[in-house]
Scaffold this motif. Structure first.
Motif: not given
Ligand SMILES: C[S@@+](CC[C@H](N)C(=O)[O-])C[C@H]1O[C@@H](n2cnc3c(N)ncnc32)[C@H](O)[C@@H]1O
Length: 256
Positions: A15-16, A130-131, A188-192, A249-250
């Motif tokens: 994910e990262r 950057v977050p 925008t990521y949506n991490h389950p 994140r940008l």
């Protein structure tokens, strides 16, 4: 702050690393002779650069000994050195400066980013991610939990350690006069994730560090328990029982 923890950071490696991959995909360079990975961490982002340009000379810099040790064993062909992005100067102008998930820890972007841009070889690329998550529940709940407990006095300034990033327009205005193109986007990521504990675990390696490191063991455990309760309310289970961690994140890719 205490040193970063490479193995904790790598718990969510896939994910990262995804935003680093997405950033790299927009870098408009066919050939790269030298690239610098700022805040290289455990070498996961540097490894992507090595995969795309196998013959490039790669330098990763980081302030964390633990991260540098992890990066060196992962990618022996690259060079990894201890240096602070705030004062770093390249020995020779690189074709690429890659900064994935690091500049949110540094202030003075109005001076830092032009300095990085002018460090590049002509035609070189500055790629930044950057977050942009300080207003997400994951982050405002840290700040709120910090004010409500016996740790409040100790944690007075913890919420200010990370810099508030600027708007896309602000970065565009800063970079447009310095190069030939500026590409900016926000995702925008949506991490389950398995459960609220996984959200806390994710953040323990990054955003929570300024909040938990100053505390004694007892306060740290109590702070994390209070924070976890709020996280469980803010991130309810989905139909499959998992929780969705929204993570804006940008991204900025500027060509000199
Ligand atoms: C979130 S990790 C990013 C790691 C990797 N680039 C990635 O894409 O996953 C941030 C890294 O920046 C480093 N860092 C933080 N502040 C720094 C600074 N002022 N100079 C150099 N490295 C810094 C930390 O030690 C950490 O390894």
């Amino acid at each position: 702050m205490a040193d970063w923890n490479a193995s904790l950071y790598l718990t969510f490696e896939e994910e990262r690393t995804r935003p680093a991959r997405d950033l790299l995909a927009r870098v408009p360079l066919d050939q790269v002779e030298s690239a610098i990975d700022l805040g290289c961490g455990p070498g996961n982002s540097t490894e992507l650069l090595a995969g795309r340009w196998p013959t490039a000379s790669l330098l990763g810099i980081d302030t964390s000994e633990d991260m540098l040790a992890s990066a060196r064993s992962r990618l022996p062909a690259a060079r990894f050195e201890k240096a602070d992005v705030a004062t770093f100067e390249a020995e020779a102008p690189p074709d690429l400066i890659f900064a994935n998930a690091v500049l949110q820890w540094l202030g003075n972007h109005d001076r830092l980013i032009p300095r990085l841009m002018t460090m590049l070889a002509p035609g070189g690329v500055l790629a930044i991610q950057v977050p942009d998550n300080l207003d997400e529940p994951s982050h405002w709940l840290m700040r709120e939990t910090a004010t409500k407990g016996p740790w409040a006095a100790t944690l007075g300034d913890a919420g200010k350690v990370r810099e508030r990033i600027h708007s896309p327009g602000w970065y565009y205005d800063l970079l447009a006069p310095l190069g030939r193109s500026v590409d900016i986007w926000r995702t925008t990521y949506n991490h389950p994730l398995a459960d609220p504990d996984a959200v806390v675990e994710w953040l323990r390696a990054t955003g929570l560090r300024p909040f938990i490191e100053p505390l004694c063991d007892g306060d740290r455990a109590a702070f994390l328990a209070a924070y976890r309760t709020r996280i469980a309310e803010a991130y309810p289970p989905r139909t499959d029982g998992k929780v969705l961690l929204g993570f804006p994140r940008l991204f900025i890719v500027a060509r000199r």
